[in-house]
Design an enzyme around this catalytic site. Structure first.
Site, PDB file in Angstrom:
ATOM      1  N   TYR A  57       0.868  -0.994  -0.119  1.00 36.97           N
ATOM      2  CA  TYR A  57       0.090  -0.188   0.075  1.00 36.97           C
ATOM      3  C   TYR A  57       0.937   1.220  -0.052  1.00 36.97           C
ATOM      4  CZ  TYR A  57      -3.945  -3.145   0.622  1.00 36.97           C
ATOM      5  OH  TYR A  57      -4.691  -3.900   0.464  1.00 36.97           O
ATOM      6  N   TYR A 102     -14.881   1.974   1.849  1.00 31.64           N
ATOM      7  CA  TYR A 102     -14.041   1.135   1.328  1.00 31.64           C
ATOM      8  C   TYR A 102     -13.089   0.364   2.395  1.00 31.64           C
ATOM      9  CZ  TYR A 102     -10.972  -1.957  -1.616  1.00 31.64           C
ATOM     10  OH  TYR A 102     -10.445  -2.938  -2.302  1.00 31.64           O
ATOM     11  N   MET A 104     -10.022  -0.733   3.088  1.00 34.19           N
ATOM     12  CA  MET A 104      -8.742  -1.168   2.233  1.00 34.19           C
ATOM     13  C   MET A 104      -7.831  -2.114   3.037  1.00 34.19           C
ATOM     14  SD  MET A 104      -6.343   2.010   1.284  1.00 34.19           S
ATOM     15  CE  MET A 104      -6.156   2.544   2.753  1.00 34.19           C
ATOM     16  N   HIS A 146     -12.721  -5.951  -1.150  1.00 27.65           N
ATOM     17  CA  HIS A 146     -12.210  -7.072  -1.752  1.00 27.65           C
ATOM     18  C   HIS A 146     -11.150  -8.159  -0.976  1.00 27.65           C
ATOM     19  CE1 HIS A 146     -12.505  -3.881  -4.670  1.00 27.65           C
ATOM     20  NE2 HIS A 146     -13.312  -4.950  -5.581  1.00 27.65           N
ATOM     21  N   ASN A 151      -9.064 -16.743  -0.082  1.00 35.30           N
ATOM     22  CA  ASN A 151      -8.708 -16.162   1.591  1.00 35.30           C
ATOM     23  C   ASN A 151     -10.139 -16.660   2.183  1.00 35.30           C
ATOM     24  OD1 ASN A 151      -8.305 -14.974   4.025  1.00 35.30           O
ATOM     25  ND2 ASN A 151      -7.635 -13.176   2.986  1.00 35.30           N
ATOM     26  N   ALA A 154     -10.750 -14.867   5.666  1.00 34.48           N
ATOM     27  CA  ALA A 154     -11.270 -13.567   5.534  1.00 34.48           C
ATOM     28  C   ALA A 154     -12.925 -13.636   5.153  1.00 34.48           C
ATOM     29  CB  ALA A 154     -10.701 -12.673   4.407  1.00 34.48           C
ATOM     30  N   PHE A 157     -14.970 -14.745   8.176  1.00 32.73           N
ATOM     31  CA  PHE A 157     -14.859 -13.374   9.092  1.00 32.73           C
ATOM     32  C   PHE A 157     -15.865 -12.233   8.696  1.00 32.73           C
ATOM     33  CE2 PHE A 157     -13.652  -9.114  10.129  1.00 32.73           C
ATOM     34  CZ  PHE A 157     -13.761  -9.055  11.357  1.00 32.73           C
ATOM     35  N   TYR A 158     -15.911 -12.104   7.508  1.00 35.28           N
ATOM     36  CA  TYR A 158     -16.791 -10.969   7.264  1.00 35.28           C
ATOM     37  C   TYR A 158     -18.215 -11.599   7.118  1.00 35.28           C
ATOM     38  CZ  TYR A 158     -13.173  -7.606   6.121  1.00 35.28           C
ATOM     39  OH  TYR A 158     -12.120  -6.637   6.383  1.00 35.28           O
ATOM     40  N   LYS A 160     -19.645 -13.854   8.991  1.00 31.05           N
ATOM     41  CA  LYS A 160     -19.882 -13.929  10.247  1.00 31.05           C
ATOM     42  C   LYS A 160     -20.414 -12.752  10.729  1.00 31.05           C
ATOM     43  CE  LYS A 160     -19.104 -15.163  15.096  1.00 31.05           C
ATOM     44  NZ  LYS A 160     -18.165 -15.451  16.009  1.00 31.05           N
TER      45      LYS A 160
HETATM   46  C1  LIG Z   1      -9.444 -12.165   8.845  1.00 28.77           C
HETATM   47  C2  LIG Z   1      -8.614 -11.682   9.842  1.00 28.77           C
HETATM   48  C3  LIG Z   1      -8.664 -10.327   9.906  1.00 28.77           C
HETATM   49  C4  LIG Z   1      -9.393 -12.113  11.379  1.00 28.77           C
HETATM   50  O1  LIG Z   1      -8.858 -11.449  12.209  1.00 28.77           O
HETATM   51  P1  LIG Z   1      -8.955 -11.957  13.796  1.00 28.77           P
HETATM   52  O2  LIG Z   1      -8.534 -11.081  14.519  1.00 28.77           O
HETATM   53  O3  LIG Z   1      -8.164 -13.563  13.727  1.00 28.77           O
HETATM   54  O4  LIG Z   1     -10.675 -12.196  13.808  1.00 28.77           O
HETATM   55  P2  LIG Z   1     -11.504 -12.461  15.183  1.00 28.77           P
HETATM   56  O5  LIG Z   1     -10.703 -13.136  16.221  1.00 28.77           O
HETATM   57  O6  LIG Z   1     -12.330 -11.224  15.569  1.00 28.77           O
HETATM   58  O7  LIG Z   1     -12.749 -13.593  14.505  1.00 28.77           O
HETATM   59  C5  LIG Z   1     -14.120 -13.361  14.623  1.00 28.77           C
HETATM   60  C6  LIG Z   1     -14.904 -14.508  13.934  1.00 28.77           C
HETATM   61  O8  LIG Z   1     -14.473 -14.486  12.597  1.00 28.77           O
HETATM   62  C7  LIG Z   1     -14.560 -16.025  11.935  1.00 28.77           C
HETATM   63  N1  LIG Z   1     -13.024 -16.170  11.665  1.00 28.77           N
HETATM   64  C8  LIG Z   1     -11.913 -15.688  12.034  1.00 28.77           C
HETATM   65  N2  LIG Z   1     -10.723 -16.193  11.290  1.00 28.77           N
HETATM   66  C9  LIG Z   1     -11.289 -17.395  10.979  1.00 28.77           C
HETATM   67  C10 LIG Z   1     -10.737 -18.384  10.214  1.00 28.77           C
HETATM   68  N3  LIG Z   1      -9.346 -18.613   9.936  1.00 28.77           N
HETATM   69  N4  LIG Z   1     -11.571 -19.461   9.914  1.00 28.77           N
HETATM   70  C11 LIG Z   1     -13.045 -19.349   9.949  1.00 28.77           C
HETATM   71  N5  LIG Z   1     -13.453 -18.462  10.581  1.00 28.77           N
HETATM   72  C12 LIG Z   1     -12.723 -17.306  11.081  1.00 28.77           C
HETATM   73  C13 LIG Z   1     -14.661 -16.759  13.287  1.00 28.77           C
HETATM   74  O9  LIG Z   1     -16.117 -17.020  13.286  1.00 28.77           O
HETATM   75  C14 LIG Z   1     -14.274 -15.961  14.637  1.00 28.77           C
HETATM   76  O10 LIG Z   1     -14.969 -16.224  15.584  1.00 28.77           O
HETATM   77  P3  LIG Z   1     -14.403 -17.462  16.622  1.00 28.77           P
HETATM   78  O11 LIG Z   1     -12.920 -17.018  16.615  1.00 28.77           O
HETATM   79  O12 LIG Z   1     -15.073 -17.254  18.102  1.00 28.77           O
HETATM   80  O13 LIG Z   1     -14.686 -18.695  16.030  1.00 28.77           O
HETATM   81  C15 LIG Z   1      -7.128 -12.524  10.028  1.00 28.77           C
HETATM   82  O14 LIG Z   1      -7.338 -13.677   9.674  1.00 28.77           O
HETATM   83  C16 LIG Z   1      -6.166 -11.648   9.219  1.00 28.77           C
HETATM   84  O15 LIG Z   1      -5.647 -10.828   9.488  1.00 28.77           O
HETATM   85  N6  LIG Z   1      -5.904 -12.346   7.827  1.00 28.77           N
HETATM   86  C17 LIG Z   1      -5.021 -11.696   7.009  1.00 28.77           C
HETATM   87  C18 LIG Z   1      -5.232 -10.298   6.345  1.00 28.77           C
HETATM   88  C19 LIG Z   1      -6.637 -10.488   5.632  1.00 28.77           C
HETATM   89  O16 LIG Z   1      -6.963 -11.191   4.793  1.00 28.77           O
HETATM   90  N7  LIG Z   1      -7.557  -9.402   5.881  1.00 28.77           N
HETATM   91  C20 LIG Z   1      -8.827  -9.389   5.128  1.00 28.77           C
HETATM   92  C21 LIG Z   1      -8.915  -8.694   3.828  1.00 28.77           C
HETATM   93  S1  LIG Z   1      -8.931  -6.869   4.334  1.00 28.77           S
END
Ligand SMILES: CC(C)(COP(=O)(O)OP(=O)(O)OC[C@H]1O[C@@H](n2cnc3c(N)ncnc32)[C@H](O)[C@@H]1OP(=O)(O)O)[C@@H](O)C(=O)NCCC(=O)NCCS
Length: 188
Positions: A57, A102, A104, A146, A151, A154, A157-158, A160
């Protein structure tokens, strides 16, 4: 004669069962908080994003964003240590009285995942700029982002958090494999 030492006595400690409960145990004891992005810590934001995302970025992007998006860009702290971030930009919505927000970047370093840090960062944005509510003088039409189609974490997570897949764009990430992206959106 060699000295003898009395045996140590240890207090009983309850052991959480399984990895999921270990993480909830850590989350309960940790202090998860947020910090504004300032000239003093913007370097940490760049370092985090270099580790978290396969795309570089542009550093200036954070400088030219202006005051309006400051509440939508935060560092996530685990016991005061920056371990994640969210950074959004404002785009025009369907008309000039609305915004599309958005997302980012939203990421958390691997060791600190599944502790609720990304949820806290996203909730912060949703509380400041609720879909259907007002932010910076306009109604928020939607939030969107996006993610690479590989992934799974992600997307889970979204979804959920109430986002739905609205599109799949082939060739969106020209430098990555797979190149395709899901578009995830949250509407009213
Ligand atoms: C996606 C991401 C941001 C989640 O961050 P995180 O701090 O672990 O998320 P949270 O702890 O708040 O998770 C909340 C819920 O999301 C879901 N979730 C998060 N990671 C998950 C995984 N690997 N598989 C399945 N569900 C998942 C679960 O339901 C989770 O609840 P639980 O832990 O009680 O089961 C992290 O995996 C990440 O940084 N990934 C790399 C960067 C990225 O891809 N970002 C997204 C694009 S912008």
């Amino acid at each position: 004669m060699a000295p003898t030492w009395p045996a140590m006595e240890y207090a009983e400690r309850s052991k959480p069962q399984g990895s999921a409960s270990v993480r909830s145990h850590i989350a309960e004891r940790a202090n998860i908080s947020m910090a504004d992005i300032t000239p003093n810590n913007v370097g940490q934001l760049h370092m985090l994003n270099a580790k978290l995302f396969p795309i570089v970025y542009v550093k200036e992007l954070y400088k030219v964003q202006g005051e309006d998006v400051k509440p939508l860009c935060k560092l996530g702290l685990f016991n005061d240590i920056p371990v994640g971030d969210i950074c959004c930009t404002l785009e025009d919505g369907p008309d000039e009285t609305t915004w599309k927000i958005y997302i980012m970047t939203l990421g958390v370093l691997p060791s600190y995942r599944r502790l609720g840090i990304a949820t806290a960062l996203l909730n912060h944005v949703l509380e400041n700029a609720p879909v259907g509510g007002m932010f910076a003088g306009r109604r928020v039409h939607a939030l969107y982002l996006h993610v690479q189609t590989s992934n799974v974490a992600a997307r889970a997570f979204y979804e959920k958090n109430g986002f739905v897949v609205s599109d799949k764009i082939e060739g969106y990430y020209s430098q990555l494999e797979p190149q395709s992206a899901w578009v995830l959106e949250k509407h009213t």
